[in-house]
Design a protein around this motif. Structure first.
Motif, PDB file in Angstrom:
ATOM      1  N   LEU A   1      44.197  35.080  38.926  1.00 15.24           N
ATOM      2  CA  LEU A   1      42.999  35.215  39.280  1.00 15.24           C
ATOM      3  C   LEU A   1      42.747  37.197  39.386  1.00 15.24           C
ATOM      4  O   LEU A   1      43.891  37.660  39.445  1.00 15.24           O
ATOM      5  CB  LEU A   1      43.370  34.587  40.738  1.00 15.24           C
TER       6      LEU A   1
ATOM      7  N   TYR B   1      45.337  30.852  31.727  1.00 15.44           N
ATOM      8  CA  TYR B   1      44.591  30.623  32.116  1.00 15.44           C
ATOM      9  C   TYR B   1      44.077  31.437  32.895  1.00 15.44           C
ATOM     10  O   TYR B   1      44.652  32.065  33.930  1.00 15.44           O
ATOM     11  CB  TYR B   1      43.451  29.049  33.002  1.00 15.44           C
ATOM     12  N   TYR B   2      42.114  31.828  33.321  1.00  8.43           N
ATOM     13  CA  TYR B   2      42.398  33.010  34.046  1.00  8.43           C
ATOM     14  C   TYR B   2      40.682  32.724  34.719  1.00  8.43           C
ATOM     15  O   TYR B   2      39.490  31.631  34.141  1.00  8.43           O
ATOM     16  CB  TYR B   2      42.189  34.270  33.835  1.00  8.43           C
ATOM     17  N   LEU B   3      40.590  32.566  35.926  1.00 10.37           N
ATOM     18  CA  LEU B   3      39.369  32.789  36.880  1.00 10.37           C
ATOM     19  C   LEU B   3      38.915  34.090  37.785  1.00 10.37           C
ATOM     20  O   LEU B   3      40.050  34.702  38.111  1.00 10.37           O
ATOM     21  CB  LEU B   3      39.996  32.149  37.267  1.00 10.37           C
TER      22      LEU B   3
ATOM     23  N   GLU C   1      36.583  24.190  41.670  1.00  7.01           N
ATOM     24  CA  GLU C   1      37.489  25.087  40.048  1.00  7.01           C
ATOM     25  C   GLU C   1      38.878  24.940  40.309  1.00  7.01           C
ATOM     26  O   GLU C   1      39.252  25.002  39.143  1.00  7.01           O
ATOM     27  CB  GLU C   1      37.413  26.249  39.789  1.00  7.01           C
TER      28      GLU C   1
ATOM     29  N   PHE D   1      35.848  33.382  43.074  1.00  5.74           N
ATOM     30  CA  PHE D   1      36.159  31.690  42.000  1.00  5.74           C
ATOM     31  C   PHE D   1      35.814  31.270  43.032  1.00  5.74           C
ATOM     32  O   PHE D   1      35.749  30.632  44.680  1.00  5.74           O
ATOM     33  CB  PHE D   1      37.180  31.494  41.996  1.00  5.74           C
TER      34      PHE D   1
END
Length: 141
Positions: free
Chosen positions: A80, A97-99, A107, A103
Motif C-alpha cells: 500500500l 501486488y500494490y495498491l 479493493e 484505496f
C-alpha cells in the motif's frame, strides 16, 4: 479462511483493514511498524501480508526484503503506498501486488480473496465495508 498480517503505521488504516478482513472471515494480525511486522511475520507465518511502504524506522521495502530473503517466503504481499514510483520498486523488491492510496476496503478484499481463491458475495463485501466505516447494517449499528 486465511491468516492475514497487516503492517501499517497509520492506526486508522490498520483498524479499517482489520475490521473489514475479520468481517470477511479472515484471521487478522496487525503490526504497528516495520520492525514489528518482521517479528510478527516470523512468529505467525501468515497466508497473506498487507504492507505499507512508508513507515518510520524500517520501511515496507525492508520488511519485504526480510520476508523474501531472510524468511525465504513466497507469501503474497500487497504493498500500500502513496508513492508514485512504487510499482517498479515494489516488483524489484518481490511484492506480489500494490495498491495506491487512497484505496477502498473492497479493493483490498477482492484482491485478497481472489489471490487466495475465496469468493465473497458482493452484498457481504458492501456490508463489511459499511460496518468498517461505522455505518452498521440491519441492527448492528
Amino acid at each position: 479462511m486465511a491468516k492475514v498480517l497487516v503492517v501499517d503505521d497509520d492506526p486508522a488504516i490498520r483498524q479499517l483493514l482489520s475490521d473489514v478482513l475479520e468481517l470477511d472471515g479472515h484471521e487478522v494480525h496487525v503490526a504497528v511498524d516495520g520492525a514489528d511486522g518482521v517479528r510478527a511475520f516470523a512468529s505467525l507465518r501468515p497466508d497473506f501480508v498487507v504492507l505499507d511502504v512508508m513507515m518510520p524506522h524500517l520501511d515496507g521495502y525492508g520488511v519485504l526484503r526480510s520476508i523474501r530473503v531472510e524468511a525465504a517466503s513466497a507469501v503474497p504481499v500487497l504493498l500500500l503506498t502513496a508513492a508514485p514510483d512504487c510499482a517498479a520498486r515494489g516488483r524489484e523488491s518481490g511484492a506480489s501486488y500494490y495498491l495506491a492510496k487512497p484505496f477502498t476496503a473492497d479493493e483490498v478484499l477482492f484482491l485478497i480473496d481472489g489471490v487466495l481463491g475465496h469468493e465473497t458475495p458482493i452484498a457481504d463485501v458492501r456490508a463489511a465495508v459499511d460496518v468498517a466505516r461505522g455505518r452498521g447494517y440491519s441492527g448492528y449499528s
